[in-house]
Design an enzyme around this catalytic site. Structure first.
Site, PDB file in Angstrom:
ATOM      1  N   THR A 564       0.894  -1.165  -0.146  1.00  0.00           N
ATOM      2  CA  THR A 564       0.091  -0.139   0.048  1.00  0.00           C
ATOM      3  C   THR A 564       1.078   1.196   0.100  1.00  0.00           C
ATOM      4  O   THR A 564       1.873   1.299   0.876  1.00  0.00           O
ATOM      5  CB  THR A 564      -1.048   0.060   1.323  1.00  0.00           C
ATOM      6  OG1 THR A 564      -1.695   1.195   1.249  1.00  0.00           O
ATOM      7  CG2 THR A 564      -0.086  -0.073   2.645  1.00  0.00           C
ATOM      8  N   HIS A 621       2.222 -11.341  14.360  1.00  0.00           N
ATOM      9  CA  HIS A 621       3.065 -11.656  15.203  1.00  0.00           C
ATOM     10  C   HIS A 621       2.874 -13.314  15.750  1.00  0.00           C
ATOM     11  O   HIS A 621       3.709 -13.802  16.398  1.00  0.00           O
ATOM     12  CB  HIS A 621       3.100 -10.873  16.662  1.00  0.00           C
ATOM     13  CG  HIS A 621       4.595 -10.842  17.158  1.00  0.00           C
ATOM     14  ND1 HIS A 621       5.462 -12.018  17.208  1.00  0.00           N
ATOM     15  CD2 HIS A 621       5.047  -9.819  18.221  1.00  0.00           C
ATOM     16  CE1 HIS A 621       6.421 -11.357  17.966  1.00  0.00           C
ATOM     17  NE2 HIS A 621       6.358 -10.477  18.518  1.00  0.00           N
TER      18      HIS A 621
END
Length: 647
Positions: A564, A621
Site C-alpha cells: 500500500t 506476530h
C-alpha cells in the site's frame, strides 16, 4: 380469503429490514408482483412485491419500523375483492355475482351498473399484465412465456461470493447481443462487474430487475427462443384500446400532444419505435380513464410510478387521468413507466436534484444513480467557476483557490447530514475489524535512502514512457525489492490456516488502490516472474481498471502479500492493517528530500541532501517475529540503496 405479506429473505446474513415507504394505502388494489412498500437493509434498498392480487386490507408495519425476516407486513385480500386482479375474468365475475345476489333484489340499478364493468375486465386484464411486466421491478417489457433459448445465469464472482445485486441492465428485451457482449452490471461485496452474454442472439426476456439480489447460479435472462405471450398480449390490447377510444374522446389529444416523445424514447432505448410508444401511451390513458370512472385507486400501476418520479408526494395511491397528464410533461417527454430506485431518490434529495428535470440514460429511459450525480456536478460547476471571478486576490493566491471550490462544494453538501454506509464501505469496515481480531498485529518501520533510485528514475522516465506506454513511478521499484525479499524470507509470504502455516509457492502481490467507491486490492499474480517494466505496466493497468470498475472478481483475490502506497498523498508512514489471510503488509511513505549524515568510502561523515523514504511493515506476530520483519526490511533497504534496477 386474505393472505399475509411477510418480510422475504433479502440476502445472505440479512435478518431484518426497515420499512422506508409504503407505495400503497389501505383500500388500494394491487396486482401480483406489484410493489407494495420499500425496505432498506444493510446490503440493499429494495421493494417488496405483493404475492397475490387483491385489495390492501391492513398495514401491519409502519414506516421506519424494523421488521425481521418472516414477520408480517400487511394483509392483502383475495383477488375477488379487487377489480384489478390478475385471476380469470370468468371466476371474478362469478364471485362478484355471488357476493351481490342479496343486494340485487333491493338495488337492481346497482346490479345493472356493475355489468359494464364486468365486461370491461377482460380487455383490461392484458393491459395490467403488460404494465406489471414493464415496470422497473421486473426489468422487462414482455410478460409472456419463452420456449427454448439459452438461460443466462449468475456466474461465480470470486471466492466466497454467493450472490450479486443487479445494478443496471445494459441491454433491453428485443436487443441483439453478441457472444461476450456485456448484458448487465452486477455488484458484489468484492467488485462491481459486467456479466457478458454466453451466446449470440436476441435478448428474449429479462427475468430479474435492477436492485434484485440473485444467488450464484440464479437465472438472469433468456437469449433466443420464442415468446408465446408478449406479442399476443399486444395484439389483444390494440383492438381493445381502439374500441374504448371511440367512447372516450379525451385520450386522443393526449397521444398527439407531446410530439417529441417518440424521439426521446428512440434516443434512450435501442428498440421500440414511435408507433409503439404512442400505442403504449394510449393504453395507459384508457386504463387511467377506466380507473377514474370506477373510483379505483390502484388499478393502473404505471401512472402511479410516474407520480413517484415527477412529484414530491409519491405516497398518494391515486392514478387518475390528471396524474398521467401531469406526469408526462414533468418528465420532459420521458416514458411514464420509468422507474426510480430508492437509492436514486435518496441521492436526489441529498444533492437537491429535481428528478423531473432529468432524462434517464438507463434501460427504457430509467434514471440511474450516475444521472443524479452528473446533475449534481453540473449544479456545482457554475458556483465553482463564479467563485474565482468574484475574488480580487493576487495571481499567486488564485492558484490554490481554483482547486478549492470543487472539494469544498462536495464537503459542504455533507456537513450536518447523515448517510448510510455503502456496501463496499461496510465490507471494508468488517474486514478491517476481523483482521485486527484474527491476528496479533504490530508494525516495524525502517528508513531507506533511495537517492540512486530517484536518479535512475529521473534519467529513464521519458524513455520508459515512450517505450512502455506508462509512467515510471517509485512503486515498481518498491514492489520488486519486496518480491525479492519475499523469496529470501518466505515466512513473510505465508498464511495461517488453523494451526498450520502455508508457505506459498509464488508471489501474488496485492496493490491497494484508492477508488471513488473505497479501497480495493487488485492482485498481480506471479509477480515474482516480472521485471521493473512488467511490474510498472501491470500496476498501471490494474489501478486504471479498478478505478473504472473494469477489474474482474478473480483479480481481487489470491494475494499472498500486500503493498500500500500511503505516500501517494504525502504521508511519511502509517501502520497499515493486514489484508487477511496474508501475514504481512508493506506501507511505503512519501519520498522526500532531507539532510542526512552520509558516510563515504573512507569512513568520513558529511551532511548531504538525500531522497529518503520510510518503509512500514505490519505483520502477524503469531507467525512472524520482530527479527523476521527486521531482516525482511533490511533486505529491501539494501536492494533499494544499491539502486541497480536497469533492465
Amino acid at each position: 380469503m386474505s393472505e399475509r405479506v411477510s418480510m422475504p429473505a433479502l440476502g445472505e446474513s440479512v435478518t431484518e429490514g426497515t420499512v422506508t415507504r409504503w407505495l400503497k394505502n389501505v383500500g388500494d388494489s394491487v396486482e401480483v408482483d406489484e410493489p407494495l412498500l420499500e425496505v432498506s437493509t444493510d446490503k440493499v434498498d429494495t421493494e417488496i412485491p405483493s404475492p397475490v392480487a387483491g385489495t390492501l386490507l391492513e398495514i401491519l408495519a409502519q414506516e421506519d419500523d424494523t421488521v425481521e425476516v418472516g414477520a408480517d407486513l400487511a394483509v392483502v385480500g383475495d383477488s375477488s375483492e379487487s377489480s384489478g386482479g390478475d385471476g380469470g375474468s370468468d371466476d371474478e365475475s362469478g364471485s362478484q355475482e355471488q357476493a351481490e345476489e342479496p343486494q340485487a333484489q333491493e338495488e337492481p340499478a346497482d346490479e345493472q351498473a356493475e355489468e359494464p364493468q364486468a365486461q370491461e375486465e377482460p380487455a383490461e386484464e392484458p393491459q395490467a399484465e403488460q404494465q406489471s411486466s414493464g415496470s422497473g421491478g421486473s426489468g422487462g417489457s414482455g410478460g409472456g412465456e419463452v420456449s427454448g433459448g439459452e438461460t443466462v445465469t449468475m456466474p461465480a464472482l470470486g471466492e466466497s461470493v454467493t450472490e450479486g445485486t443487479v445494478t443496471r441492465w445494459l441491454k433491453s428485451e428485443g436487443d441483439t447481443v453478441e457472444v461476450d457482449e456485456p448484458l448487465l452490471e452486477v455488484s458484489t461485496d468484492k467488485v462491481d462487474t459486467e456479466i457478458p452474454s454466453p451466446v449470440a442472439g436476441v435478448l428474449t426476456k429479462i427475468l430479474v430487475g435492477e436492485d434484485d439480489v440473485v444467488e450464484v447460479g440464479g437465472e438472469l435472462a433468456i437469449i433466443g427462443g420464442e415468446s408465446s405471450g408478449g406479442g399476443s398480449a399486444d395484439a389483444q390490447e390494440e383492438p381493445a384500446s381502439e374500441s374504448e377510444q371511440e367512447s372516450t374522446p379525451e385520450p386522443e389529444p393526449e397521444s398527439q400532444a407531446p410530439t417529441e416523445e417518440p424521439e426521446t424514447h428512440d434516443s434512450e432505448t435501442d428498440d421500440g419505435g414511435s408507433d409503439d410508444l404512442a400505442e403504449e401511451q394510449r393504453t395507459h390513458q384508457v386504463a387511467a380513464e377506466e380507473s377514474a370512472s370506477k373510483g379505483g385507486s390502484g388499478d393502473v400501476k404505471e401512472p402511479e410510478e410516474a407520480v413517484g418520479v415527477g412529484t414530491t408526494s409519491p405516497e398518494t395511491g391515486s392514478s387518475s387521468h390528471k396524474d398521467v397528464s401531469e406526469a408526462v410533461p414533468a418528465e420532459g417527454g420521458q416514458d411514464v413507466s420509468a422507474y426510480v430506485t430508492p437509492l436514486v431518490r435518496k441521492l436526489a434529495a441529498q444533492h437537491g436534484v429535481d428528478l423531473a428535470s432529468l432524462t434517464g440514460t438507463g434501460v427504457g429511459g430509467r434514471i440511474r444513480k450516475q444521472d443524479v450525480l452528473d446533475a449534481a456536478k453540473a449544479k456545482e460547476a457554475p458556483a465553482a467557476e463564479a467563485a474565482p471571478a468574484q475574488q480580487e486576490a493576487p495571481a499567486q493566491a488564485q492558484a490554490p483557490a481554483a482547486s478549492t471550490p470543487a472539494a469544498s462544494a462536495e464537503s459542504q453538501a455533507k456537513r450536518g447530514t447523515t448517510e448510510k454506509m455503502s456496501r463496499l464501505r461496510k465490507v471494508i469496515a468488517q474486514r478491517m475489524v476481523e483482521s485486527l481480531q484474527t491476528s496479533a498485529q504490530l508494525t516495524t518501520v525502517l528508513e531507506v535512502d533511495v537517492t540512486k533510485v530517484a536518479r535512475l528514475r529521473k534519467r529513464s522516465k521519458d524513455e520508459f514512457l515512450q517505450r512502455e506506454g506508462t509512467k515510471l513511478s517509485f512503486l515498481p521499484f518498491f514492489a520488486q525489492a519486496a518480491i525479492e525479499a519475499l523469496k529470501a524470507y518466505p515466512i513473510v509470504n505465508s498464511s495461517v490456516e488453523d494451526d498450520t502455516v502455508v508457505y506459498h509457492g509464488s508471489e501474488n502481490l496485492g496493490v491497494a488502490v484508492d477508488t471513488p467507491r473505497g479501497l480495493l486490492v487488485p492482485v498481480i499474480k506471479d509477480a515474482g516472474d516480472l521485471n521493473i517494466a512488467g511490474l510498472a505496466r501491470k500496476i498501471a493497468d490494474l489501478a486504471a481498471r479498478t478505478r473504472d470498475n473494469k477489474v474482474g472478481p478473480d483479480e481481487l483475490s489470491g494475494a499472498t502479500f500486500t503493498l500500500t502506497n500511503t505516500g501517494s498523498r504525502g504521508a511519511l508512514f502509517d501502520t497499515p492493517i493486514i489484508n487477511q489471510p496474508n501475514v504481512a503488509i508493506l506501507g511505503t511513505g512519501a519520498v522526500v528530500k532531507r539532510p542526512v549524515v552520509v558516510t563515504d568510502e573512507d569512513g568520513g561523515e558529511t551532511i548531504a541532501i538525500r531522497d529518503m523514504v520510510y518503509l512500514a511493515l505490519s505483520y502477524d506476530h503469531r507467525v512472524v517475529d520482530g527479527a523476521d520483519a527486521a531482516r525482511f526490511l533490511v533486505a529491501m533497504k539494501e536492494r533499494l540503496e544499491d539502486g541497480n534496477f536497469e533492465v
